[in-house]
Write a protein that holds these residues in place. Structure first.
Motif, PDB file in Angstrom:
ATOM      1  N   TRP A 145       0.801  -1.216   0.000  1.00 46.73           N
ATOM      2  CA  TRP A 145       0.000   0.000   0.000  1.00 46.73           C
ATOM      3  C   TRP A 145       0.838   1.272   0.000  1.00 46.73           C
ATOM      4  O   TRP A 145       0.378   2.319  -0.417  1.00 46.73           O
ATOM      5  CB  TRP A 145      -0.932  -0.004   1.204  1.00 46.73           C
ATOM      6  CG  TRP A 145      -1.688  -1.278   1.332  1.00 46.73           C
ATOM      7  CD1 TRP A 145      -2.791  -1.652   0.607  1.00 46.73           C
ATOM      8  CD2 TRP A 145      -1.398  -2.365   2.212  1.00 46.73           C
ATOM      9  NE1 TRP A 145      -3.201  -2.898   0.981  1.00 46.73           N
ATOM     10  CE2 TRP A 145      -2.373  -3.370   1.977  1.00 46.73           C
ATOM     11  CE3 TRP A 145      -0.423  -2.594   3.178  1.00 46.73           C
ATOM     12  CZ2 TRP A 145      -2.378  -4.575   2.663  1.00 46.73           C
ATOM     13  CZ3 TRP A 145      -0.426  -3.789   3.874  1.00 46.73           C
ATOM     14  CH2 TRP A 145      -1.395  -4.761   3.616  1.00 46.73           C
TER      15      TRP A 145
ATOM     16  N   ALA B  11      -8.343   1.019   1.061  1.00 49.37           N
ATOM     17  CA  ALA B  11      -7.654  -0.247   1.374  1.00 49.37           C
ATOM     18  C   ALA B  11      -7.638  -0.467   2.877  1.00 49.37           C
ATOM     19  O   ALA B  11      -6.609  -0.283   3.536  1.00 49.37           O
ATOM     20  CB  ALA B  11      -6.229  -0.235   0.811  1.00 49.37           C
TER      21      ALA B  11
ATOM     22  N   TYR C 175      -0.911  -0.558  -8.883  1.00 50.83           N
ATOM     23  CA  TYR C 175      -1.272  -0.420  -7.481  1.00 50.83           C
ATOM     24  C   TYR C 175      -2.617  -1.086  -7.201  1.00 50.83           C
ATOM     25  O   TYR C 175      -2.775  -1.767  -6.179  1.00 50.83           O
ATOM     26  CB  TYR C 175      -1.328   1.057  -7.054  1.00 50.83           C
ATOM     27  CG  TYR C 175      -1.855   1.192  -5.651  1.00 50.83           C
ATOM     28  CD1 TYR C 175      -1.096   0.748  -4.570  1.00 50.83           C
ATOM     29  CD2 TYR C 175      -3.143   1.664  -5.403  1.00 50.83           C
ATOM     30  CE1 TYR C 175      -1.600   0.806  -3.274  1.00 50.83           C
ATOM     31  CE2 TYR C 175      -3.649   1.727  -4.120  1.00 50.83           C
ATOM     32  CZ  TYR C 175      -2.868   1.297  -3.054  1.00 50.83           C
ATOM     33  OH  TYR C 175      -3.369   1.326  -1.779  1.00 50.83           O
TER      34      TYR C 175
ATOM     35  N   ARG D 193      -4.513   6.237   1.381  1.00 53.68           N
ATOM     36  CA  ARG D 193      -4.850   4.956   0.775  1.00 53.68           C
ATOM     37  C   ARG D 193      -5.695   4.079   1.690  1.00 53.68           C
ATOM     38  O   ARG D 193      -6.363   3.154   1.219  1.00 53.68           O
ATOM     39  CB  ARG D 193      -3.567   4.239   0.359  1.00 53.68           C
ATOM     40  CG  ARG D 193      -2.922   4.898  -0.863  1.00 53.68           C
ATOM     41  CD  ARG D 193      -1.690   4.179  -1.344  1.00 53.68           C
ATOM     42  NE  ARG D 193      -1.304   4.665  -2.676  1.00 53.68           N
ATOM     43  CZ  ARG D 193      -0.177   4.315  -3.306  1.00 53.68           C
ATOM     44  NH1 ARG D 193       0.667   3.466  -2.719  1.00 53.68           N
ATOM     45  NH2 ARG D 193       0.096   4.795  -4.494  1.00 53.68           N
TER      46      ARG D 193
ATOM     47  N   LYS E  57      -2.940  -3.946  -4.510  1.00 56.95           N
ATOM     48  CA  LYS E  57      -3.863  -3.737  -3.389  1.00 56.95           C
ATOM     49  C   LYS E  57      -4.872  -4.884  -3.298  1.00 56.95           C
ATOM     50  O   LYS E  57      -5.111  -5.437  -2.211  1.00 56.95           O
ATOM     51  CB  LYS E  57      -4.581  -2.400  -3.566  1.00 56.95           C
ATOM     52  CG  LYS E  57      -5.695  -2.131  -2.573  1.00 56.95           C
ATOM     53  CD  LYS E  57      -6.324  -0.779  -2.791  1.00 56.95           C
ATOM     54  CE  LYS E  57      -7.189  -0.712  -4.036  1.00 56.95           C
ATOM     55  NZ  LYS E  57      -8.483  -1.420  -3.868  1.00 56.95           N
TER      56      LYS E  57
END
Length: 370
Positions: free
Chosen positions: A50, A115, A60, A111, A64
């Motif tokens: 992350w 996430a 990404y 993030r 993720k």
């Protein structure tokens, strides 16, 4: 109707694809797992993507989702309680300056919204870390996230292969299209399949070049070492210091240190003792007692990487009923399982959130100009 499916490559992508395809009893799944140089078997991976500084948004998203997918994978394998294989230990991350650590912390909170598997985020002083991990002597502040994990690639592959009825430990030397699929040959046998998955990592050019394709894949040598620190490292977080190395404590007292990223060694699997000694030397600056500890074991593997260091997976124009995946580099244990599951879903006609990747192989695999 029975569908004959062959997968070449028993690393993390191939093993995951085979595991999920085999859940459908109408699929006759055959996995070729010759194993030479397999990066996954040499790796204990850090699942903590992350806070990567890579700017590619597709990568990404893949990483993720790959990290989040582990809970599903472990439940499907019925091994969610095997901490020697996978454990959410948390990750300690370091940066060169406090300013860079501030930026990393801001990125983590940004993030976290998309996430939640990042977990809790906190700053840890060097004294905080040393009290919690007496063997470790950092001099700087760290960022700690509770969602980070470590995974033993070899153990994960073994767990996936247990459910497979057909695994052949031979090298496929040639593949050739037929009217109804593909024919494969080893030194001793021939096989036919309706669908073919090439998950053979850095060896993908060996199979596609004879068919008239250029493949933007090259090998990267990775080496790591093991030292013994006894039970003090049990359940300890994985540590990502500034520099080349990462530190991966295991519950049996071993500490893994690595890994190198060598782009100029081809497919050489010979240990380079100078580089292994440098890994230990760098780790000793943070763990002084390693100066009196011998290297008890080493691991060497071959990663596959592309010219832009991005992975690809999906279909190749002009190659009917064939699927490929390669170029995962050092993030293979993070992205490999979700790539394998996605390939299995595509072959099964199931929609996935990764359709933007489905034609990416054509950026790296092109027809040779005669």
């Amino acid at each position: 109707m029975t569908k004959n499916i062959i997968i070449i490559g028993g690393g993390i992508v191939g093993a995951t694809t085979a595991f999920y395809l085999a859940q459908n009893k109408e699929n006759n799944v055959l996995l070729f797992d010759e194993g030479t140089g397999r990066a996954t078997s040499a790796a204990v991976g850090i699942i903590s993507p992350w806070l990567s500084q890579r700017r590619n948004k597709d990568w990404y998203f893949l990483a993720k989702e790959g990290a989040a997918f582990y809970e599903t994978l472990l439940n499907d394998l019925d091994i969610s309680n095997q901490t020697e294989l996978y454990e959410k230990t948390g990750t300690l991350l370091y940066k060169k300056t406090p300013t860079l650590l501030d930026k990393l912390e801001k990125l983590a909170y940004k993030r976290l919204k998309q996430a939640p598997t990042i977990g809790k985020i906190s700053r840890k002083s060097s004294n905080d870390v040393h009290r919690a991990l007496p063997f470790f002597h950092p001099i700087d502040e760290a960022l700690f996230i509770t969602g980070g994990a470590r995974v033993d690639g070899a153990k994960l592959i073994q767990a996936q292969k247990k459910s497979l009825a057909n695994v052949i430990e031979e090298k496929v030397t040639t593949i050739a299209p037929t009217n109804s699929g593909w024919t494969l040959a080893t030194d001793t046998q021939q096989f036919h399949c309706d669908e073919l998955i090439l998950a053979c990592g850095a060896w993908l050019p060996e199979l596609l070049t004879p068919l008239g394709y250029d493949v933007d894949i090259r090998p990267q040598k990775g080496q790591l070492i093991e030292c013994q620190l006894e039970d003090r490292v049990k359940h300890a977080p994985v540590i990502m210091p500034v520099g080349e190395i990462d530190l991966m404590p295991l519950n049996d007292g071993r500490l893994l240190i690595g890994a190198t990223h060598e782009n100029d060694q081809g497919y050489d699997l010979t240990p380079d003792w100078n580089k292994l000694a440098l890994l230990k030397q760098e780790a000793t600056e943070l763990i002084p007692e390693l100066a009196e500890t011998k290297i008890m074991h080493y691991r060497v593997g071959t990663r596959a990487y592309t010219s832009d260091f991005l992975p690809f997976f999906g279909e190749v124009d002009g190659l009917k009923n064939i699927w490929v995946a390669s170029g995962l580099g050092s993030s293979g244990l993070t992205t490999g399982p979700i790539i394998g599951k996605t390939l299995a879903d595509w072959i099964s006609g199931i929609d996935t959130p990764f359709d933007s990747y489905r034609k990416t192989p054509n950026q790296y695999i092109t027809k040779t100009n005669d």
